[in-house]
Design a protein around this motif. Structure first.
Motif, mmCIF file in Angstrom:
data_model
loop_
_atom_site.group_PDB
_atom_site.id
_atom_site.type_symbol
_atom_site.label_atom_id
_atom_site.label_comp_id
_atom_site.label_asym_id
_atom_site.label_seq_id
_atom_site.Cartn_x
_atom_site.Cartn_y
_atom_site.Cartn_z
ATOM 1 N N VAL A 101 0.818 -1.218 0.000
ATOM 2 C CA VAL A 101 0.000 0.000 0.000
ATOM 3 C C VAL A 101 0.850 1.265 0.000
ATOM 4 O O VAL A 101 0.365 2.332 -0.349
ATOM 5 N N ASP A 102 2.118 1.155 0.392
ATOM 6 C CA ASP A 102 3.004 2.314 0.455
ATOM 7 C C ASP A 102 3.761 2.566 -0.850
ATOM 8 O O ASP A 102 4.436 3.581 -0.968
ATOM 9 N N VAL A 103 3.676 1.639 -1.809
ATOM 10 C CA VAL A 103 4.462 1.750 -3.047
ATOM 11 C C VAL A 103 3.804 2.738 -3.997
ATOM 12 O O VAL A 103 2.632 2.624 -4.338
ATOM 13 N N ALA A 104 4.587 3.716 -4.435
ATOM 14 C CA ALA A 104 4.108 4.709 -5.405
ATOM 15 C C ALA A 104 4.496 4.322 -6.825
ATOM 16 O O ALA A 104 3.722 4.509 -7.752
ATOM 17 N N ASN A 105 5.707 3.776 -7.004
ATOM 18 C CA ASN A 105 6.199 3.474 -8.339
ATOM 19 C C ASN A 105 7.218 2.340 -8.276
ATOM 20 O O ASN A 105 7.988 2.247 -7.314
ATOM 21 N N VAL A 106 7.219 1.500 -9.311
ATOM 22 C CA VAL A 106 8.191 0.419 -9.432
ATOM 23 C C VAL A 106 8.765 0.477 -10.841
ATOM 24 O O VAL A 106 8.007 0.551 -11.816
ATOM 25 N N LYS A 107 10.094 0.470 -10.968
ATOM 26 C CA LYS A 107 10.754 0.509 -12.271
ATOM 27 C C LYS A 107 11.781 -0.602 -12.361
ATOM 28 O O LYS A 107 12.438 -0.933 -11.368
ATOM 29 N N SER A 112 22.541 -0.292 -19.590
ATOM 30 C CA SER A 112 23.193 0.972 -19.232
ATOM 31 C C SER A 112 22.415 1.744 -18.172
ATOM 32 O O SER A 112 22.999 2.505 -17.405
ATOM 33 N N ASP A 113 21.092 1.545 -18.120
ATOM 34 C CA ASP A 113 20.305 2.217 -17.074
ATOM 35 C C ASP A 113 20.694 1.712 -15.683
ATOM 36 O O ASP A 113 20.705 2.466 -14.719
ATOM 37 N N ALA A 114 20.998 0.417 -15.584
ATOM 38 C CA ALA A 114 21.360 -0.177 -14.302
ATOM 39 C C ALA A 114 22.829 0.046 -13.952
ATOM 40 O O ALA A 114 23.242 -0.209 -12.823
ATOM 41 N N SER A 115 23.616 0.529 -14.902
ATOM 42 C CA SER A 115 25.055 0.682 -14.674
ATOM 43 C C SER A 115 25.385 1.743 -13.623
ATOM 44 O O SER A 115 26.497 1.772 -13.114
ATOM 45 N N ILE A 116 24.435 2.604 -13.284
ATOM 46 C CA ILE A 116 24.710 3.598 -12.240
ATOM 47 C C ILE A 116 24.918 2.930 -10.878
ATOM 48 O O ILE A 116 25.456 3.553 -9.968
ATOM 49 N N TYR A 117 24.517 1.669 -10.754
ATOM 50 C CA TYR A 117 24.714 0.921 -9.517
ATOM 51 C C TYR A 117 25.953 0.031 -9.584
ATOM 52 O O TYR A 117 26.160 -0.802 -8.704
ATOM 53 N N GLY A 118 26.752 0.202 -10.629
ATOM 54 C CA GLY A 118 28.003 -0.539 -10.758
ATOM 55 C C GLY A 118 27.776 -2.016 -11.025
ATOM 56 O O GLY A 118 26.766 -2.414 -11.604
ATOM 57 N N THR A 119 28.707 -2.842 -10.577
ATOM 58 C CA THR A 119 28.620 -4.275 -10.831
ATOM 59 C C THR A 119 27.472 -4.920 -10.066
ATOM 60 O O THR A 119 26.998 -5.978 -10.459
ATOM 61 N N ARG A 120 27.032 -4.290 -9.000
ATOM 62 C CA ARG A 120 25.898 -4.843 -8.245
ATOM 63 C C ARG A 120 24.619 -4.822 -9.077
ATOM 64 O O ARG A 120 23.718 -5.620 -8.860
ATOM 65 N N GLY A 121 24.545 -3.922 -10.044
ATOM 66 C CA GLY A 121 23.372 -3.820 -10.903
ATOM 67 C C GLY A 121 23.485 -4.612 -12.190
ATOM 68 O O GLY A 121 22.654 -4.477 -13.077
ATOM 69 N N ALA A 122 24.510 -5.463 -12.309
ATOM 70 C CA ALA A 122 24.734 -6.218 -13.543
ATOM 71 C C ALA A 122 23.587 -7.167 -13.877
ATOM 72 O O ALA A 122 23.327 -7.443 -15.049
ATOM 73 N N ASN A 123 22.895 -7.679 -12.878
ATOM 74 C CA ASN A 123 21.769 -8.589 -13.112
ATOM 75 C C ASN A 123 20.447 -7.849 -13.234
ATOM 76 O O ASN A 123 19.396 -8.467 -13.253
ATOM 77 N N GLY A 124 20.495 -6.537 -13.284
ATOM 78 C CA GLY A 124 19.295 -5.721 -13.358
ATOM 79 C C GLY A 124 18.991 -5.102 -12.000
ATOM 80 O O GLY A 124 19.477 -5.555 -10.969
ATOM 81 N N VAL A 125 18.203 -4.054 -12.035
ATOM 82 C CA VAL A 125 17.847 -3.327 -10.814
ATOM 83 C C VAL A 125 16.347 -3.102 -10.802
ATOM 84 O O VAL A 125 15.753 -2.766 -11.830
ATOM 85 N N ILE A 126 15.744 -3.303 -9.659
ATOM 86 C CA ILE A 126 14.337 -2.976 -9.483
ATOM 87 C C ILE A 126 14.268 -1.839 -8.473
ATOM 88 O O ILE A 126 14.644 -2.006 -7.312
ATOM 89 N N GLU A 127 13.854 -0.670 -8.968
ATOM 90 C CA GLU A 127 13.743 0.523 -8.127
ATOM 91 C C GLU A 127 12.309 0.655 -7.630
ATOM 92 O O GLU A 127 11.371 0.653 -8.423
ATOM 93 N N ILE A 128 12.165 0.785 -6.329
ATOM 94 C CA ILE A 128 10.858 0.943 -5.711
ATOM 95 C C ILE A 128 10.828 2.309 -5.023
ATOM 96 O O ILE A 128 11.708 2.612 -4.216
ATOM 97 N N THR A 129 9.833 3.108 -5.360
ATOM 98 C CA THR A 129 9.646 4.399 -4.713
ATOM 99 C C THR A 129 8.376 4.320 -3.885
ATOM 100 O O THR A 129 7.330 3.943 -4.401
ATOM 101 N N THR A 130 8.495 4.670 -2.618
ATOM 102 C CA THR A 130 7.307 4.644 -1.772
ATOM 103 C C THR A 130 6.678 6.030 -1.718
ATOM 104 O O THR A 130 7.302 7.019 -2.087
ATOM 105 N N LYS A 131 5.466 6.068 -1.236
ATOM 106 C CA LYS A 131 4.755 7.345 -1.126
ATOM 107 C C LYS A 131 5.421 8.244 -0.096
ATOM 108 O O LYS A 131 5.415 9.456 -0.226
ATOM 109 N N LYS A 132 6.043 7.665 0.903
ATOM 110 C CA LYS A 132 6.706 8.442 1.942
ATOM 111 C C LYS A 132 8.065 8.936 1.488
ATOM 112 O O LYS A 132 8.516 9.978 1.924
ATOM 113 N N GLY A 133 8.723 8.158 0.630
ATOM 114 C CA GLY A 133 10.093 8.503 0.251
ATOM 115 C C GLY A 133 10.199 9.249 -1.064
ATOM 116 O O GLY A 133 11.256 9.741 -1.424
ATOM 117 N N GLY A 134 9.184 9.317 -1.833
ATOM 118 C CA GLY A 134 9.343 9.943 -3.134
ATOM 119 C C GLY A 134 8.294 10.880 -3.434
ATOM 120 O O GLY A 134 8.129 11.653 -4.223
#
Length: 134
Positions: A101-107, A112-134
């Protein structure tokens, strides 16, 4: 003859006023997106993530399709980022931290979009924005 001409003109006018897409196809897509937005609070987080392009479930947890056929035995889990903070690769940890219920957006980010997280993002990144945090 006059009646036929009127019908042809009316038909031509109606065709020129309509959209280039079939009404059912565009209406269904808009309706589905609207329902998803309205019912997002009651959808479990795993279902919202599964609807992202390129994401599938394996063993009950999300993985990116392009990485799911590896030969090491365990699937390469994506990196989870909640409100800009890296949580890790455990979906179960994310489920414990974030309420649906707190999730505002999921991407989903790959390549190259995931490369901002370095090698940790090599398998892809799931970004979750909550209503409180974003």
């Amino acid at each position: 003859m006059k009646r036929l001409l009127m019908l042809l003109l009316a038909g031509t006018f109606l065709l020129s006023c309509g959209s280039s897409q079939p009404a059912a196809a565009s209406g269904e897509k808009d309706l589905e997106a609207t329902l998803d937005d309205k019912n997002a609070a009651v959808l479990p987080l795993v279902n919202r993530i599964q609807k992202l392009p390129g994401v599938t479930l394996r063993g009950g947890v999300p993985v990116f399709i392009k990485n799911s056929n590896n030969t090491t035995g365990s699937p390469p889990y994506p990196l989870y980022v909640v409100d800009g903070l890296i949580v890790g690769t455990s979906f179960r940890d994310v489920e414990n931290i974030v309420q649906a219920v707190d999730v505002a957006n999921v991407k989903a980010l790959t390549g190259s979009d995931a490369s901002i997280y370095g090698t940790r993002g090599a398998n892809g990144v799931i970004e979750i924005t909550t209503k409180k945090g974003g």
